[in-house]
Design a protein around this motif. Structure first.
Motif, PDB file in Angstrom:
ATOM      1  N   SER A   1      34.174  -1.586  16.851  1.00  0.00           N
ATOM      2  CA  SER A   1      34.708  -1.224  17.991  1.00  0.00           C
ATOM      3  C   SER A   1      33.217  -0.775  18.781  1.00  0.00           C
ATOM      4  CB  SER A   1      35.610   0.203  17.939  1.00  0.00           C
ATOM      5  OG  SER A   1      35.642   0.472  19.344  1.00  0.00           O
ATOM      6  N   ALA A   2      32.839  -1.485  19.780  1.00  0.00           N
ATOM      7  CA  ALA A   2      31.693  -1.363  20.402  1.00  0.00           C
ATOM      8  C   ALA A   2      31.627  -1.000  21.882  1.00  0.00           C
ATOM      9  CB  ALA A   2      30.661  -2.469  19.985  1.00  0.00           C
ATOM     10  N   ILE A   3      31.186  -0.442  22.442  1.00  0.00           N
ATOM     11  CA  ILE A   3      31.072  -0.066  23.910  1.00  0.00           C
ATOM     12  C   ILE A   3      29.700   0.053  24.456  1.00  0.00           C
ATOM     13  CG2 ILE A   3      31.967   1.446  25.795  1.00  0.00           C
ATOM     14  CD1 ILE A   3      34.232   2.314  24.004  1.00  0.00           C
ATOM     15  N   ARG A   4      29.658  -0.439  25.373  1.00  0.00           N
ATOM     16  CA  ARG A   4      28.357  -0.502  26.515  1.00  0.00           C
ATOM     17  C   ARG A   4      28.745  -0.029  27.743  1.00  0.00           C
ATOM     18  NH1 ARG A   4      25.642  -5.906  26.765  1.00  0.00           N
ATOM     19  NH2 ARG A   4      27.125  -6.167  28.213  1.00  0.00           N
ATOM     20  N   GLN A   5      28.039   1.142  28.368  1.00  0.00           N
ATOM     21  CA  GLN A   5      28.407   1.413  29.678  1.00  0.00           C
ATOM     22  C   GLN A   5      27.917   0.401  30.674  1.00  0.00           C
ATOM     23  OE1 GLN A   5      30.664   3.796  30.260  1.00  0.00           O
ATOM     24  NE2 GLN A   5      30.825   3.940  27.757  1.00  0.00           N
ATOM     25  N   SER A   6      26.535   0.140  30.792  1.00  0.00           N
ATOM     26  CA  SER A   6      26.071  -0.473  31.843  1.00  0.00           C
ATOM     27  C   SER A   6      25.435  -1.955  31.219  1.00  0.00           C
ATOM     28  CB  SER A   6      25.096   0.420  32.529  1.00  0.00           C
ATOM     29  OG  SER A   6      24.714  -0.175  33.686  1.00  0.00           O
ATOM     30  N   PRO A   7      25.899  -3.032  31.862  1.00  0.00           N
ATOM     31  CA  PRO A   7      27.154  -3.179  32.253  1.00  0.00           C
ATOM     32  C   PRO A   7      28.289  -3.061  31.222  1.00  0.00           C
ATOM     33  CG  PRO A   7      25.905  -5.396  31.692  1.00  0.00           C
ATOM     34  CD  PRO A   7      25.197  -4.274  31.366  1.00  0.00           C
ATOM     35  N   TYR A   8      29.418  -2.476  31.860  1.00  0.00           N
ATOM     36  CA  TYR A   8      30.366  -2.176  30.925  1.00  0.00           C
ATOM     37  C   TYR A   8      30.896  -3.228  30.126  1.00  0.00           C
ATOM     38  CZ  TYR A   8      34.442  -0.398  28.911  1.00  0.00           C
ATOM     39  OH  TYR A   8      35.390   0.089  28.049  1.00  0.00           O
ATOM     40  N   ARG A   9      31.114  -3.057  28.914  1.00  0.00           N
ATOM     41  CA  ARG A   9      31.658  -4.159  28.164  1.00  0.00           C
ATOM     42  C   ARG A   9      32.024  -3.659  26.657  1.00  0.00           C
ATOM     43  NH1 ARG A   9      34.011  -8.106  26.041  1.00  0.00           N
ATOM     44  NH2 ARG A   9      32.946  -9.554  24.958  1.00  0.00           N
ATOM     45  N   SER A  10      33.287  -3.763  26.302  1.00  0.00           N
ATOM     46  CA  SER A  10      33.894  -3.023  24.927  1.00  0.00           C
ATOM     47  C   SER A  10      34.383  -4.449  24.100  1.00  0.00           C
ATOM     48  CB  SER A  10      35.041  -2.576  25.307  1.00  0.00           C
ATOM     49  OG  SER A  10      36.180  -3.160  25.739  1.00  0.00           O
ATOM     50  N   ILE A  11      34.007  -4.075  22.834  1.00  0.00           N
ATOM     51  CA  ILE A  11      34.287  -5.027  21.838  1.00  0.00           C
ATOM     52  C   ILE A  11      34.981  -4.605  20.742  1.00  0.00           C
ATOM     53  CG2 ILE A  11      33.134  -6.814  20.178  1.00  0.00           C
ATOM     54  CD1 ILE A  11      30.724  -6.994  21.966  1.00  0.00           C
ATOM     55  N   PHE A  12      36.040  -5.302  20.219  1.00  0.00           N
ATOM     56  CA  PHE A  12      36.905  -5.026  19.307  1.00  0.00           C
ATOM     57  C   PHE A  12      37.113  -6.298  18.421  1.00  0.00           C
ATOM     58  CE2 PHE A  12      41.028  -4.748  17.210  1.00  0.00           C
ATOM     59  CZ  PHE A  12      41.070  -3.526  16.698  1.00  0.00           C
ATOM     60  N   ARG A  13      36.673  -6.179  17.056  1.00  0.00           N
ATOM     61  CA  ARG A  13      36.443  -7.463  16.184  1.00  0.00           C
ATOM     62  C   ARG A  13      36.935  -6.930  14.718  1.00  0.00           C
ATOM     63  NH1 ARG A  13      37.493 -10.970  19.111  1.00  0.00           N
ATOM     64  NH2 ARG A  13      37.818 -11.944  17.271  1.00  0.00           N
ATOM     65  N   MET A  14      38.135  -7.591  14.370  1.00  0.00           N
ATOM     66  CA  MET A  14      38.462  -7.308  12.801  1.00  0.00           C
ATOM     67  C   MET A  14      37.470  -7.905  12.002  1.00  0.00           C
ATOM     68  SD  MET A  14      41.390  -5.726  13.735  1.00  0.00           S
ATOM     69  CE  MET A  14      41.910  -5.647  11.956  1.00  0.00           C
ATOM     70  N   LEU A  15      37.309  -7.234  10.941  1.00  0.00           N
ATOM     71  CA  LEU A  15      36.389  -7.429   9.840  1.00  0.00           C
ATOM     72  C   LEU A  15      37.076  -7.831   8.483  1.00  0.00           C
ATOM     73  CD1 LEU A  15      34.271  -4.300  10.278  1.00  0.00           C
ATOM     74  CD2 LEU A  15      33.618  -6.551  11.049  1.00  0.00           C
ATOM     75  N   GLU A  16      38.123  -7.642   8.233  1.00  0.00           N
ATOM     76  CA  GLU A  16      38.729  -7.938   6.861  1.00  0.00           C
ATOM     77  C   GLU A  16      39.626  -9.249   6.954  1.00  0.00           C
ATOM     78  OE1 GLU A  16      40.060  -4.952   4.032  1.00  0.00           O
ATOM     79  OE2 GLU A  16      39.682  -3.495   5.679  1.00  0.00           O
ATOM     80  N   ASP A  17      39.945  -9.724   8.096  1.00  0.00           N
ATOM     81  CA  ASP A  17      40.555 -10.872   8.102  1.00  0.00           C
ATOM     82  C   ASP A  17      39.637 -12.182   7.942  1.00  0.00           C
ATOM     83  OD1 ASP A  17      41.469 -13.573   9.694  1.00  0.00           O
ATOM     84  OD2 ASP A  17      42.882 -12.236  10.773  1.00  0.00           O
ATOM     85  N   PRO A  18      40.336 -12.733   6.916  1.00  0.00           N
ATOM     86  CA  PRO A  18      39.498 -13.683   6.258  1.00  0.00           C
ATOM     87  C   PRO A  18      39.149 -14.791   7.293  1.00  0.00           C
ATOM     88  CG  PRO A  18      41.221 -13.330   4.823  1.00  0.00           C
ATOM     89  CD  PRO A  18      41.634 -12.541   5.941  1.00  0.00           C
ATOM     90  N   ARG A  19      39.873 -15.185   8.236  1.00  0.00           N
ATOM     91  CA  ARG A  19      39.343 -16.443   9.120  1.00  0.00           C
ATOM     92  C   ARG A  19      38.453 -15.989   9.930  1.00  0.00           C
ATOM     93  NH1 ARG A  19      45.215 -17.301  11.687  1.00  0.00           N
ATOM     94  NH2 ARG A  19      45.232 -15.110  10.977  1.00  0.00           N
ATOM     95  N   GLU A  20      38.481 -14.827  10.616  1.00  0.00           N
ATOM     96  CA  GLU A  20      37.632 -14.136  11.431  1.00  0.00           C
ATOM     97  C   GLU A  20      36.423 -14.101  10.551  1.00  0.00           C
ATOM     98  OE1 GLU A  20      36.909 -11.676  14.983  1.00  0.00           O
ATOM     99  OE2 GLU A  20      38.369 -13.083  14.635  1.00  0.00           O
ATOM    100  N   ALA A  21      36.160 -13.451   9.488  1.00  0.00           N
ATOM    101  CA  ALA A  21      35.253 -13.309   8.527  1.00  0.00           C
ATOM    102  C   ALA A  21      34.293 -14.627   8.261  1.00  0.00           C
ATOM    103  CB  ALA A  21      35.586 -12.667   7.406  1.00  0.00           C
ATOM    104  N   LEU A  22      35.141 -15.605   8.024  1.00  0.00           N
ATOM    105  CA  LEU A  22      34.694 -16.762   7.734  1.00  0.00           C
ATOM    106  C   LEU A  22      33.791 -17.437   9.121  1.00  0.00           C
ATOM    107  CD1 LEU A  22      37.160 -18.362   5.220  1.00  0.00           C
ATOM    108  CD2 LEU A  22      34.623 -17.873   4.861  1.00  0.00           C
TER     109      LEU A  22
END
Length: 104
Positions: A64-85
């Motif tokens: 989970s990553a958040i930046r205030q300016s310019p605002y942006r949030s990121i949420f990425r699964m790490l243990e999902d095999p398809r995502e990891a590959l």
């Protein structure tokens, strides 16, 4: 954040392929830790505040990553095999663009 991280004895979201973590989606495998470190460094370079959560949960660990300016949030699964590959196939520039643009 220090990599590789110390084991926390929480279960993996997906069944391990062997007796110990080896695949890029298996928590604490060398490739998993390298990939996570790469993502954290790229996000911090872009001024994101990064947290790693969900260890031991049914859906698995996520970033989970958040930046205030310019605002942006990121949420990425790490243990999902398809995502990891998918992530593992990108070079740093591609990964940085993909994370920043949100093309997912």
């Amino acid at each position: 954040m220090k990599f590789p991280r110390d084991h926390d004895n929480k279960p993996a979201a997906w069944r391990l392929s062997g007796k110990r973590p080896e695949k890029v989606w298996e928590r604490f495998s060398p490739s998993y830790e390298t990939q996570l470190e790469r993502m954290v460094k790229l996000l911090e370079k872009k001024r994101f505040s990064v947290e790693i959560r969900g260890a031991g949960s049914e859906d698995g660990e996520y970033i989970s990553a958040i930046r205030q300016s310019p605002y942006r949030s990121i949420f990425r699964m790490l243990e999902d095999p398809r995502e990891a590959l998918f992530i593992s196939e990108m070079d740093d520039n591609e990964l940085e663009d993909w994370l920043e643009k949100g093309d997912h």
